[in-house]
Scaffold this motif. Structure first.
Motif, short mmCIF file in Angstrom:
data_model
loop_
_atom_site.label_atom_id
_atom_site.label_comp_id
_atom_site.label_asym_id
_atom_site.label_seq_id
_atom_site.Cartn_x
_atom_site.Cartn_y
_atom_site.Cartn_z
N PHE A 170 9.58 7.20 -4.78
CA PHE A 170 8.79 6.99 -5.99
C PHE A 170 8.57 5.49 -6.21
O PHE A 170 9.53 4.72 -6.30
CB PHE A 170 9.50 7.58 -7.21
N TYR A 171 7.31 5.09 -6.33
CA TYR A 171 6.92 3.74 -6.70
C TYR A 171 6.34 3.78 -8.12
O TYR A 171 6.05 4.86 -8.64
CB TYR A 171 5.88 3.19 -5.73
N PRO A 172 6.13 2.64 -8.75
CA PRO A 172 5.51 2.66 -10.09
C PRO A 172 4.19 3.43 -10.12
O PRO A 172 3.93 4.17 -11.07
CB PRO A 172 5.31 1.18 -10.41
N ILE A 173 3.37 3.30 -9.07
CA ILE A 173 2.09 4.02 -9.05
C ILE A 173 2.32 5.52 -8.95
O ILE A 173 1.53 6.31 -9.49
CB ILE A 173 1.19 3.52 -7.89
N THR A 174 3.40 5.94 -8.30
CA THR A 174 3.73 7.36 -8.20
C THR A 174 3.99 7.93 -9.59
O THR A 174 3.54 9.03 -9.93
CB THR A 174 4.96 7.59 -7.32
N ILE A 175 4.72 7.17 -10.40
CA ILE A 175 5.02 7.60 -11.78
C ILE A 175 3.74 7.63 -12.61
O ILE A 175 3.49 8.58 -13.36
CB ILE A 175 6.05 6.66 -12.42
N THR A 176 2.93 6.58 -12.48
CA THR A 176 1.66 6.54 -13.22
C THR A 176 0.80 7.75 -12.91
O THR A 176 0.24 8.40 -13.81
CB THR A 176 0.88 5.25 -12.86
N ASP A 234 0.84 -1.20 0.00
CA ASP A 234 0.00 0.00 0.00
C ASP A 234 0.87 1.25 0.00
O ASP A 234 1.77 1.39 0.83
CB ASP A 234 -0.91 0.02 1.23
N VAL A 235 0.58 2.14 -0.94
CA VAL A 235 1.27 3.42 -1.03
C VAL A 235 0.19 4.50 -1.04
O VAL A 235 -0.28 4.92 -2.10
CB VAL A 235 2.14 3.53 -2.31
N PRO A 236 -0.31 4.92 0.15
CA PRO A 236 -1.45 5.85 0.20
C PRO A 236 -1.25 7.07 -0.68
O PRO A 236 -0.20 7.71 -0.67
CB PRO A 236 -1.50 6.23 1.69
N CYS A 237 -2.29 7.36 -1.48
CA CYS A 237 -2.26 8.48 -2.44
C CYS A 237 -1.15 8.31 -3.49
O CYS A 237 -0.81 9.27 -4.18
CB CYS A 237 -2.07 9.83 -1.73
N GLY A 238 -0.61 7.11 -3.61
CA GLY A 238 0.48 6.91 -4.55
C GLY A 238 1.74 7.66 -4.15
O GLY A 238 2.65 7.84 -4.97
N GLY A 239 1.80 8.10 -2.89
CA GLY A 239 2.98 8.82 -2.41
C GLY A 239 3.00 10.29 -2.76
O GLY A 239 3.98 10.99 -2.45
#
Length: 564
Positions: A138-144, A106-111
């Motif tokens: 930065f996670y993949p969802i952060t980039i997305t 889980d990365v709340p709010c995508g970080g």
């Protein structure tokens, strides 16, 4: 005399009959089993949305927040945004529940906290790293999420403010980060070249790839003893060269403002950095965005009823009219081709003072529906009227998918909505299956905003195909289990030393295709409370039309309307 004439004109204007007929209302009877079930389901979905939102608003949780504010002496990301925005104005957050239920945790709010807010009267797209969520990594969802937010900013020509506080990429997943992450820096340069200003506020570490966010911006502000910019920090310098150096000496505010020139404004503390940021936005020479949403003509019916409609699953045609009547001004709409194409509703209405075209389906798109839809979106394009698509699938699209005539007409409709130059906004109310993701302007067709009610669903295949595949998979799993039960278990030494089951990385598990699933992966821009549908759609249209330039020359199909 002038005042007298003006007052007479105002009185005449207010006494004039409002355009467009009032829509009929078809309530779901709350006393029936279906009505009770729909309301209960709608309330459950609303509560789930509120719970997910609250979890994401807490960022990295109490421990992360305490470390960020008390140990690192930093201001929480949401307080930073609130201090920069004009007092009393709204921050429309996007991607609030992204980053939950992912394969890597889980990365709340995508970080990162993202959305549109008003700074010195100017509408600004804000992207702010949340340092409490895994140190702003930065996670993949952060980039997305970042790439989608940049796309929205570019489409709507919104100046972008990045509040940077990141430790760079999460290295175990770097294969999914670096190539796409580099696109974010390219987007900064491309938007700057188009006159879409890029501003960065360095309020923490900008390490490794994170160092490029301020260096690729038009203007950068940095906070003393909090902001650092470097590709490799002090530990890496010591490991590589043996030199011991502090973060401030290596890449602090004093060094970058007086030596490297990477940053342009020096802030003594965070409070001063907020004031400088506001002044920088004012210096962009973009002026006051001006237009205020006009709620003087609210719908005739209660918007709270939308909660019940959201829990009803598929809506029939009369219920779709009722939903529209709870969204548009005075519940009035001029319907287009009412007697032609029974499953598609098209019409013109006002939404908080802005003229909009509405396209809503109440079943599968037939050949006649596609003809009507193609004709209508061309009219909207011809008149510079933004279009709102309301997706409402009944799960029966497979019956028409094999009809070559229907396929041909749907292709024409898709061609028309693809080339219109007016902004498009899409709300998935109940579901979008199969090629309704195309004909009803799904994410692939560049709506300025793609929104979903909490109970909505989306799937690339027809429901019948999905159901058949699920039944087949369940049957195969049952057969495999029966076969395994008949065979004696292998007796090995390893069998006695079974490892305990691995603890799941995420505390959430969303059904594929559901609204929470789509929101967590950035497939939709925001999962919205049905009760707030009118305001959210009006805000989306307002932002979309803010910098829209009416083109009165040739456009799309050379401005001619093709009566298919």
């Amino acid at each position: 005399k002038c005042l007298s004439v003006c007052s007479q004109r105002g009185a005449a204007s207010s006494s004039m009959k409002k355009p467009f007929p009032v829509l009929t209302n078809c309530d779901i009877d709350p006393s029936t089993d279906h009505g009770k079930s729909a309301l209960e389901k709608g309330q459950q979905l609303q509560n789930q949305l509120r719970q997910l939102t609250e979890i994401c608003h807490q960022g990295g949780g109490p421990k992360g927040l305490e470390r960020h504010t008390k140990v690192n002496k930093k201001v929480f990301v949401r307080e930073r945004i609130a201090n920069i925005l004009d007092p009393g104005t709204e921050f429309w957050e996007l991607g609030t529940t992204s980053g939950l239920g992912l394969e890597y945790g889980d990365v709340p709010c995508g970080g990162s906290v993202t959305g549109v807010g008003t700074i010195n009267g100017t509408q600004v797209m804000i992207m702010a790293n949340d340092g409490t969520v895994k140190g702003g990594t930065f996670y993949p969802i952060t980039i997305t999420k970042q790439l989608r937010i940049q796309e929205i900013a570019a489409q709507n020509r919104l100046p972008t403010l990045q509040i940077v506080d990141t430790g760079g990429a999460f290295l175990p997943l770097q294969a999914d980060i670096f190539l796409r992450g580099g696109r974010g820096f390219a987007n900064q340069a491309l938007m700057s070249a188009q006159g879409i200003q890029q501003v960065a506020l360095v309020s923490g570490l900008c390490t490794a790839g994170g160092a490029y966010a301020p260096t690729m911006s038009d203007v950068a502000i940095i906070t003393h003893k909090i902001g650092n910019i470097y590709l490799g920090g002090p530990p890496l310098v010591k490991a590589a060269t043996g030199e011991v150096i502090s973060g401030e000496e290596l890449g602090g505010a004093t060094m970058h403002c007086s030596v490297s020139g990477i940053t342009d404004h020096f802030a003594q503390d965070e409070a001063e950095s907020f004031e400088i940021t506001r002044d920088v936005i004012a210096s962009l020479n973009l002026g006051d965005s001006g237009h205020i949403l006009d709620n003087s003509d609210p719908p005739l019916y209660n918007s709270e009823d939308l909660l019940q409609y959201s829990g009803a699953g598929h809506l029939d045609k009369e219920q779709v009219y009722s939903v529209i009547s709870r969204i548009v001004d005075s519940s009035r709409m001029l319907e287009f081709k009412k007697l032609f194409g029974g499953n598609l509703i098209c019409g013109f209405a006002y939404l908080m003072g802005n003229m909009v075209g509405i396209v809503a389906n109440a079943g599968p798109i037939t050949g006649a529906d596609a003809q009507k839809g193609g004709h209508f979106v061309q009219l909207c394009d011809n008149r510079d009227i933004p279009i709102i698509f309301l997706q409402n699938s009944d799960g029966k699209t497979s019956e028409l998918s094999s009809d070559p005539v229907v396929l041909k007409e749907r292709a024409k409709f898709i061609q028309c909505l693809s080339v219109v130059r007016v902004p498009k906004v899409t709300l998935n109310m109940t579901g979008a299956f199969g090629d309704e993701n195309y004909t009803m302007c799904g994410p692939s067709f560049q709506p300025r905003f793609y929104l979903m009610w909490p109970g909505a669903r989306m799937h690339p295949s027809d429901p019948a195909i999905v159901q058949a595949a699920a039944i087949e998979a369940e049957s195969a799993a049952r057969a495999a289990a029966e076969l395994a039960a008949k065979q004696p278990p292998p007796q090995t030494a390893d069998a006695k030393k079974k490892k305990p089951p691995r603890k799941p990385l995420s505390q959430f598990k969303f059904e594929a295709g559901s609204a929470p699933w789509a929101a967590s992966r950035g497939v939709c821009d925001e999962m919205i409370d049905p009760v707030k549908t009118r305001h959210v759609l009006a805000r989306a249209v307002q932002i979309s039309m803010l910098n829209h330039v009416p083109l009165r020359d040739t456009r799309g199909q050379h401005r001619s309307v093709i009566r298919m």
